[in-house]
Structures are given as structure tokens and as C-alpha cells.
Scaffold this motif. Structure first.
Motif, mmCIF file in Angstrom:
data_model
loop_
_atom_site.group_PDB
_atom_site.id
_atom_site.type_symbol
_atom_site.label_atom_id
_atom_site.label_comp_id
_atom_site.label_asym_id
_atom_site.label_seq_id
_atom_site.Cartn_x
_atom_site.Cartn_y
_atom_site.Cartn_z
ATOM 1 N N LEU A 78 -53.859 49.090 -0.887
ATOM 2 C CA LEU A 78 -52.658 49.450 -1.648
ATOM 3 C C LEU A 78 -52.922 49.522 -3.152
ATOM 4 C CD1 LEU A 78 -50.138 47.151 0.261
ATOM 5 C CD2 LEU A 78 -50.311 49.643 0.432
ATOM 6 N N ASN A 79 -54.167 49.237 -3.543
ATOM 7 C CA ASN A 79 -54.538 49.238 -4.966
ATOM 8 C C ASN A 79 -53.676 48.249 -5.744
ATOM 9 O OD1 ASN A 79 -56.081 50.070 -7.164
ATOM 10 N ND2 ASN A 79 -54.639 51.678 -7.733
ATOM 11 N N LEU A 80 -53.537 47.053 -5.194
ATOM 12 C CA LEU A 80 -52.714 46.023 -5.814
ATOM 13 C C LEU A 80 -53.586 44.953 -6.457
ATOM 14 C CD1 LEU A 80 -50.007 45.380 -3.048
ATOM 15 C CD2 LEU A 80 -49.679 46.596 -5.203
ATOM 16 N N THR A 81 -53.160 44.477 -7.616
ATOM 17 C CA THR A 81 -53.772 43.315 -8.247
ATOM 18 C C THR A 81 -52.880 42.113 -7.958
ATOM 19 O OG1 THR A 81 -54.731 44.644 -10.020
ATOM 20 C CG2 THR A 81 -54.497 42.291 -10.421
ATOM 21 N N LEU A 82 -53.450 41.066 -7.395
ATOM 22 C CA LEU A 82 -52.664 39.899 -7.009
ATOM 23 C C LEU A 82 -52.701 38.852 -8.125
ATOM 24 C CD1 LEU A 82 -53.859 39.524 -3.294
ATOM 25 C CD2 LEU A 82 -51.952 40.877 -4.216
ATOM 26 N N PRO A 83 -51.602 38.669 -8.849
ATOM 27 C CA PRO A 83 -51.564 37.693 -9.946
ATOM 28 C C PRO A 83 -51.822 36.272 -9.441
ATOM 29 C CG PRO A 83 -49.687 39.179 -10.046
ATOM 30 C CD PRO A 83 -50.329 39.399 -8.718
ATOM 31 N N PRO A 84 -52.544 35.465 -10.212
ATOM 32 C CA PRO A 84 -52.845 34.090 -9.795
ATOM 33 C C PRO A 84 -51.644 33.146 -9.836
ATOM 34 C CG PRO A 84 -53.636 34.480 -12.026
ATOM 35 C CD PRO A 84 -53.163 35.804 -11.509
ATOM 36 N N SER A 85 -50.513 33.634 -10.297
ATOM 37 C CA SER A 85 -49.322 32.782 -10.339
ATOM 38 C C SER A 85 -48.716 32.570 -8.952
ATOM 39 C CB SER A 85 -48.269 33.392 -11.270
ATOM 40 O OG SER A 85 -48.030 34.743 -10.946
ATOM 41 N N PHE A 86 -49.208 33.325 -7.954
ATOM 42 C CA PHE A 86 -48.719 33.176 -6.580
ATOM 43 C C PHE A 86 -49.902 33.066 -5.617
ATOM 44 C CE2 PHE A 86 -44.970 34.883 -8.559
ATOM 45 C CZ PHE A 86 -43.906 34.362 -7.839
ATOM 46 N N ASN A 87 -49.640 32.458 -4.462
ATOM 47 C CA ASN A 87 -50.590 32.450 -3.354
ATOM 48 C C ASN A 87 -50.100 33.439 -2.298
ATOM 49 O OD1 ASN A 87 -52.260 30.435 -4.454
ATOM 50 N ND2 ASN A 87 -50.930 28.811 -3.659
ATOM 51 N N TYR A 88 -51.044 34.032 -1.567
ATOM 52 C CA TYR A 88 -50.703 35.098 -0.621
ATOM 53 C C TYR A 88 -51.330 34.796 0.742
ATOM 54 C CZ TYR A 88 -50.075 37.093 -5.251
ATOM 55 O OH TYR A 88 -49.718 37.281 -6.561
ATOM 56 N N ALA A 89 -50.565 35.070 1.795
ATOM 57 C CA ALA A 89 -51.070 34.817 3.141
ATOM 58 C C ALA A 89 -50.409 35.775 4.128
ATOM 59 C CB ALA A 89 -50.810 33.369 3.550
ATOM 60 N N VAL A 90 -51.112 36.000 5.239
ATOM 61 C CA VAL A 90 -50.600 36.858 6.313
ATOM 62 C C VAL A 90 -50.702 36.094 7.629
ATOM 63 C CG1 VAL A 90 -50.906 39.012 7.598
ATOM 64 C CG2 VAL A 90 -51.318 38.962 5.135
ATOM 65 N N ARG A 91 -49.682 36.210 8.441
ATOM 66 C CA ARG A 91 -49.715 35.639 9.789
ATOM 67 C C ARG A 91 -49.157 36.671 10.755
ATOM 68 N NH1 ARG A 91 -46.397 32.877 13.344
ATOM 69 N NH2 ARG A 91 -44.625 32.881 11.894
ATOM 70 N N THR A 92 -49.781 36.806 11.906
ATOM 71 C CA THR A 92 -49.302 37.775 12.899
ATOM 72 C C THR A 92 -48.958 37.062 14.207
ATOM 73 O OG1 THR A 92 -51.553 38.239 13.694
ATOM 74 C CG2 THR A 92 -50.701 39.622 11.902
ATOM 75 N N SER A 93 -48.100 37.694 14.968
ATOM 76 C CA SER A 93 -47.734 37.201 16.290
ATOM 77 C C SER A 93 -47.722 38.390 17.249
ATOM 78 C CB SER A 93 -46.349 36.528 16.249
ATOM 79 O OG SER A 93 -45.343 37.484 15.934
ATOM 80 N N PHE A 94 -47.354 38.163 18.491
ATOM 81 C CA PHE A 94 -47.386 39.243 19.476
ATOM 82 C C PHE A 94 -46.354 40.332 19.167
ATOM 83 C CE2 PHE A 94 -43.978 36.614 20.983
ATOM 84 C CZ PHE A 94 -43.084 37.484 21.577
ATOM 85 N N ASP A 95 -45.334 39.985 18.379
ATOM 86 C CA ASP A 95 -44.278 40.970 18.129
ATOM 87 C C ASP A 95 -44.040 41.269 16.656
ATOM 88 O OD1 ASP A 95 -43.186 38.552 17.436
ATOM 89 O OD2 ASP A 95 -41.223 38.949 18.296
ATOM 90 N N GLY A 96 -44.901 40.753 15.765
ATOM 91 C CA GLY A 96 -44.658 41.037 14.359
ATOM 92 C C GLY A 96 -45.703 40.454 13.423
ATOM 93 N N ALA A 97 -45.460 40.646 12.143
ATOM 94 C CA ALA A 97 -46.357 40.132 11.105
ATOM 95 C C ALA A 97 -45.521 39.546 9.968
ATOM 96 C CB ALA A 97 -47.254 41.249 10.575
ATOM 97 N N TYR A 98 -46.069 38.522 9.329
ATOM 98 C CA TYR A 98 -45.388 37.842 8.240
ATOM 99 C C TYR A 98 -46.273 37.880 6.991
ATOM 100 C CZ TYR A 98 -42.835 35.845 12.217
ATOM 101 O OH TYR A 98 -42.104 35.672 13.365
ATOM 102 N N ILE A 99 -45.673 38.166 5.866
ATOM 103 C CA ILE A 99 -46.360 38.168 4.582
ATOM 104 C C ILE A 99 -45.746 37.064 3.729
ATOM 105 C CG2 ILE A 99 -47.046 39.520 2.563
ATOM 106 C CD1 ILE A 99 -48.005 40.757 5.137
#
Length: 214
Positions: free
Chosen positions: A109-130
Motif C-alpha cells: 500500500l506504500n504506507l509508512t507506519l509511524p512509531p507512535s502506534f503498534n500494528y498487528a494482523v490476526r486472521t480467522s476462518f471467516d475474517g481478518a482483524y487489523i
């Protein structure tokens, strides 16, 4: 050009005049001293007031700058979670699965992730969480967290072009806390095409216009 009398000269002049005229110059000296003291006090007060005003203005500017930075960081976090959540829809429809690596998503996505936040992804059988939540920084207690959810309308449908519904939730309180997962309400059968009902979890509210069906 006539030069103004100084206090010392005024005293001398007053003394000479008193000798010539036979008058006392004590009263003149006392009055001059009182005037000098009053002028000094007035100058000191003016300087103190100017310093206080300058300090107040500096503090106000610092507070405004800090608030502006918080607003900018918050807006950036919302933009990131919005783009990543939408990207999960697109990725699933192309690949039949969700992305699981944050850095890969950011690069795509050409995104720069600022260090002021933490980022994580979790997936399940029916969806995804950001998850986008405040990192351990001095402004952490002023920032709110986000969670984005992308959910398959019919998880048992093997068609990767299945409809995907999304929602983005923001915590109601600031601080370094993970937001509760969005709640998914569907029919008793996972293959049902009944419209999903998405809502935010405890202590979080939906971001306006984030609930989309496509």
C-alpha cells in the motif's frame, strides 16, 4: 541642546537655590527620591508583566503544537487501519485468503507506519482483524486505538469472490489498550447468505461510514 537634569544634579541645583534664597531643600530631595522609587517600581512591574505574558504565550503555543501533533498522529492511524482493512478485501478476492504480515501490507500500500502506534494482523476462518494501538511513547495516553475487521459473508462458500463486509472501531478511551474485536452476528448456518450484522466490541465505537458491504 538642553540636557535633562539627573537626580544628583537636581539635588545640587536645589541646594544652591536654597542657599541663595535661604530656603530648605530637604523637601525637594525627598520628593525626588520618592519619584525615582515609583518609576523603578513601575518599570519592574512592567517587566514582570511582559515576562509573564511571554511565558503564557510560549506555554499556549507548546500546548497547541502538542494537540496538533496528537490530531495528526490519530488521523494517520485511522488512515492506515482504513486502507489495510480495505486491502484485506481486495487481497482475499484475488487470492482466496487474507494477508497476515503487516509489513508486506504496508509495502503493498506504500504506507509508512509511524512509531507512535503498534500494528498487528490476526486472521480467522471467516475474517481478518487489523489492530492499530498506541505504542509506548510520551503521547500514548492521548491517543486512541483502532481495530478494523473484514469478514466473509459466507465462509463455507469456496468462491473467493464472496462478499466481504468491513467495519472499523475506535476505542472510547485513550491509552495503550488493545481494542475489543468487532462482533459478528450471522445466521445459524455459515453458508447462509443472510446479511451479516457487524458491531463494535466493548469500550469501542464504529468510525462513521466504516461499515461497508461489497
Amino acid at each position: 541642546m538642553t540636557k535633562p537634569f539627573t537626580s544628583k544634579k537636581l539635588w545640587i541645583t536645589a541646594g544652591l537655590a536654597s542657599l541663595l534664597l535661604g530656603t530648605s531643600w530637604v523637601g525637594v530631595a525627598v520628593k525626588t527620591q520618592a519619584q525615582d522609587q515609583a518609576q523603578d517600581q513601575a518599570q519592574d512591574q512592567a517587566q514582570d508583566q511582559a515576562q509573564d505574558q511571554a511565558q503564557d504565550q510560549a506555554q499556549d503555543q507548546a500546548q497547541d503544537q502538542a494537540q496538533d501533533q496528537v490530531r495528526q498522529e490519530q488521523a494517520t492511524a485511522l488512515e492506515i487501519v482504513t486502507k489495510m482493512t480495505e486491502a484485506q478485501r481486495t487481497y482475499y478476492q484475488k487470492n482466496g485468503k487474507f494477508q497476515v504480515v503487516v509489513q508486506e501490507m504496508a509495502e503493498d500500500l506504500n504506507l509508512t507506519l509511524p512509531p507512535s502506534f503498534n500494528y498487528a494482523v490476526r486472521t480467522s476462518f471467516d475474517g481478518a482483524y487489523i489492530y492499530v494501538q498506541p505504542a509506548q511513547t510520551p503521547m500514548a495516553d492521548q491517543l486512541k486505538a483502532y481495530v478494523g475487521g473484514a469478514f466473509i459473508k459466507s465462509p463455507q462458500n469456496e468462491d473467493q469472490n464472496s462478499e466481504i463486509m468491513t467495519i472499523i472501531c475506535q476505542t472510547t478511551k485513550t491509552g495503550r489498550r488493545r481494542p475489543a474485536d468487532p462482533q459478528v452476528a450471522r445466521g445459524t448456518k455459515l453458508s447462509s447468505t443472510t446479511e451479516l450484522s457487524l458491531s463494535c466490541g466493548d469500550s469501542s465505537v464504529p468510525v462513521p461510514d466504516s461499515n461497508q458491504n461489497e
